[in-house]
Design a protein around this motif. Structure first.
Motif: not given
Lengths: 461, 323
Positions: A134-136, A147, A150-151, A196, A199, B32-33, B35-37, B41-42, B45-46, B48-49, B52
């Motif tokens: 993972p690369r955060l 962005a 992925s869409n 955030p 978290f 990932a999709t 995450r990008d959409r 913010k929360i 991030f979630a 996104g976690l 990976l």
């Protein structure tokens, strides 16, 4: 795994350069090919789904992942097998019913599962490792246009070549491929993305809570308590039952193991000829003997002298225990039946062989020399408590009447336990007949062999 | 290492681990999709976690596809092994009615059978309420129903074989166990099982039944009930008449048994609904891969792949998603 990093991989994926967006997968593929043909080798394409032909366009070498998976699977299988072999034969050998210490078929399920597990781990974690995940935080992900990748976005990243300079700059070539947009991408900065607050707080709370159980266990293990221990399953820890060899307030004699009540006749044992049942000629003599000794007898079992011996079986059984050291048994010298009192047939002999091999051979050995597996193991352990089993070919045993051997099986002799409760009367006589045959076989001469079989025996020699 | 109970620990935990990995791995690009959409913010991030740091680069895709294929190949034999080994818990024992060599294949067929039925039960309402009718078509459901009728008939054949072997084997205890199973105190459970598992799926021979959503849900719920009774019949009838007559009895569930049963439903549906709410139900990247570019002609519906099974809790997750 570490060697992966050192392995030369061509070409390395770029981190900065020109980022161009295309309308479709086909256009992206075409652009990648064009740039490659212009001598740009540090390319990376981004798309919402895998594009076939892209590996070739970007000169991506086939992944070593399948080899990793194969190695992990083999390591898993071999180590699972080795671990089972080591625990079963070296670390904690435990003999179950004379089965071999190591038996491959029983180890296959665990072997199979560990093989698959490690191979699956290799596939998943290997994929992450090779991909650098993972690369955060990734500078690309900070880019607003990116962005969409992925869409529904199709992007190409071109880095300037270092060791050689193609005839046109990257920007010029990219412009030829008609992208939707193209912009320079700065090299990555070490910038920590902000997490955030919720978290962070949740993480701290969970981490502190996770420390509590180990702390409580540590405290409990290093201190004493005057409270009784907790019984989560009370009725499993304290079961309403009597265990063997324990006392019971319920019965007058205080024993929780109940002797057979006087006068009770086991199923199937009724009105059997005492010669067959006990292996002795006359029960009356024993009964009288019991009566005479009744006054001095200490065992409550023998206390009520019985007029009819058939009704006083426990006393009868007890009276015949060999060498048991009780007053009564010593003074008894019953007249044992000389020969097996049931008809000896081929079937009976085979039955005897079967039951001898099941019950007797573990100690006495299959040929009766007192060298069975249990005895060999006990002598090997050298615990000093083992009395070697009797050699069934000893001279005194050859002279004993059949009834006495039957009695030894029924009631045990010296350290040999009684088998009367677990081998039926018929099977005990079958064993006696088989033991006789064994004895005969070991002291036989050629004269004992029937005329017509002698020749084949000589040939066998 | 020579006890089926220990094999069971290895088989079930390996199966759970590999299924979870497979399920999660299939979601990485879709996370990932999300995450990008994500707007907040929360959420960003979630997801996104979970994603990976997935960027969708060609190199990542190349290795990802390889790894996903390998994982699918590894998970498929695992489906066979887990049900085989679970059946060893019974088959390796001496209890009449359990000690049979037919158990491993019979359990595997039963697992595929009940797994498909469970998926149909959940998928029909899910595709209706979430508007997935164009992704999960009647054709997909019909094919699943065909598998249900095939495996259901296999299970029925296994029931018959058990009886035949009990008679043909000539073992009195075995014969008693089976006669007692069908005509003893638990006959009600046995015949419920037979009618739900063997007779109900036979209605799928009619195309009308195979292609009408409400009918297939009704039949699949019968199958689910029948498979529950199969486990009940196997476990309880044999144990209620084992070798010691003193331990003969009639099973009566305690309050704890009943609450555990209800709790398992609750746990399953809680997780299932949370999954539907927060995680991708359909493998988006796989759908995109075969989706035509906006301008061109539409592809026929059946070219779309089946979505992965909606939850990791179902026994057929691995082989379902790999298809």
């Amino acid at each position: 795994m570490i060697s992966l990093g050192r392995k030369p991989r061509s070409p390395a994926p770029p981190e900065s350069g020109v980022l161009a967006e295309y309308r479709s997968a086909a256009e992206l593929l075409q652009a990648a090919r064009t740039l490659r043909d212009h001598g740009y080798r540090r390319l990376e394409a981004f798309s919402p789904f895998p594009i076939h032909g892209m590996d070739d366009a970007l000169q991506i070498r086939p992944s070593i992942l399948p080899w990793l998976v194969l190695i992990a699977g083999v390591v898993g299988g071999v180590s699972a097998l080795a671990f089972q072999w080591w625990t079963n034969t070296i670390d904690y050998p435990y003999l179950v019913s004379g089965k071999p210490m190591f038996s491959l078929p029983a180890n296959i399920p665990v072997m199979f599962e560990v093989t698959i597990l490690l191979a699956a781990f290799a596939a998943f974690f290997g994929m992450l490792l090779i991909n650098g995940l993972p690369r955060l935080h990734n500078p690309l992900l900070q880019n607003e246009r990116f962005a969409r990748v992925s869409n529904d976005g199709f992007f190409l990243l071109v880095a300037p070549e270092k060791d050689h300079s193609p005839d046109q700059t990257a920007e010029e070539v990219v412009r030829q491929t008609a992208p939707v947009s193209a912009e320079p991408l700065a090299p990555p900065e070490d910038e920590v993305a902000s997490i955030p607050r919720g978290f962070v707080l949740t993480g701290i709370v969970l981490a502190s809570l996770a420390v509590l159980p180990p702390l409580m266990i540590t405290k409990a293990r290093s201190s004493t308590s005057d409270k009784p221990r907790l019984h989560n399953f009370f009725d499993m820890d304290f079961q309403p039952k009597f265990k063997s060899q324990t006392a019971s307030a319920m019965f007058a004699d205080g024993r929780s193991m109940r002797p057979r009540p006087v006068g009770a006749i086991p199923r199937g044992a009724r009105s059997m000829d005492p010669r067959v049942k006990y292996g002795i000629e006359s029960v009356e003599a024993i009964a009288q003997e019991l009566e005479r000794n009744a006054g001095g007898a200490e065992s409550p079992l023998i206390a009520p002298p019985a007029a009819a011996p058939e009704l006083n079986e426990p006393a009868m059984d007890n009276a015949l225990v060999n060498d048991a050291g009780t007053n009564t048994a010593d003074s008894l010298t019953p007249e044992f039946v000389a020969r097996v009192p049931v008809s000896v047939t081929d079937r009976l002999m085979r039955q005897g062989q079967l039951h001898f091999n099941i019950h007797c051979a573990v100690c006495h050995g299959k040929a009766g020399y007192g060298n069975g597996l249990a005895s060999q193991r006990a002598l090997q352990l050298e615990q000093g408590t083992w009395v070697p089993p009797t050699n069934l070919h000893s001279a005194y045993l050859l002279e004993q009447p059949d009834g006495q051997i039957f009695n030894s099986i029924t009631n045990g002799v010296r350290k040999m336990p009684a088998y009367g409760h677990q081998i039926s009367v018929e099977d005990r006589w079958a064993i006696v007949a088989y033991v006789r045959a064994l004895q005969r076989s070991q002291s036989a001469t050629i004269g004992d062999v029937p005329e017509e079989l002698r020749q084949s025996l000589r040939e066998f020699n | 290492f020579r006890s089926p109970l220990l094999w069971d620990v290895f088989a079930v935990s390996t199966y759970a681990t590999v299924s979870a990995l497979f399920w999660y791995m299939g979601m990485i690009p879709d996370l990932a999709t999300l995450r990008d959409r994500a707007k907040s913010k929360i959420a960003q991030f979630a997801y996104g976690l979970g994603a990976l740091g997935w960027t969708g680069s060609a190199r990542q895709w190349s290795r990802y596809e390889k790894a996903y294929m390998l994982l699918a190949a590894l998970a498929t034999p695992l489906v066979l092994s887990v049900h085989t080994i679970v059946s060893f818990d019974f088959a390796v024992s001496q209890v009449p009615g359990w000690h049979t060599t037919i158990f491993p294949p019979y359990f595997v067929a039963g697992a595929v059978f009940s797994g498909f039925a469970m998926v149909v039960t959940l998928m029909v309402p899910a595709r209706k309420w979430f508007g997935l009718k164009d992704l999960v078509t009647i054709r997909h459901l019909e094919n699943m129903n065909k598998i249900i009728i095939a495996t259901g008939s296999m299970v029925g054949f296994a029931y018959a074989t058990e009886f035949f072997i009990a008679w043909y084997g000539g073992n009195g205890y075995e014969q008693f166990a089976f006669i007692n199973r069908a005509f003893g105190p638990y006959a009600w459970a046995y015949w419920t099982m037979i009618s739900c598992n063997v007779i109900a799926p036979q209605f799928f021979w009619f195309k009308k039944v195979r292609t009408t959503p409400w009918m297939m849900v009704v039949i699949c719920i019968f199958v689910n009930i029948g498979m529950w009774f199969e486990r009940f019949v196997i476990t309880v009838t044999s144990l209620s008449r084992d070798f010691l007559p003193s331990s003969w009895g009639y099973f009566q569930p305690t309050a704890i048994d009943i609450l555990m049963f209800l709790g398992s439903f609750g746990l399953f549906f809680t997780l299932f609904l949370l999954f539907c709410r927060y995680l991708p139900m359909v493998a988006m990247s796989e759908v995109k891969a075969i989706m035509p570019p906006p301008a061109s002609e539409d592809l026929p519906e059946h070219a779309l792949p089946k979505p992965p099974r909606p939850s990791e809790l179902q026994p057929v997750t691995a082989e379902g998603a790999s298809s």
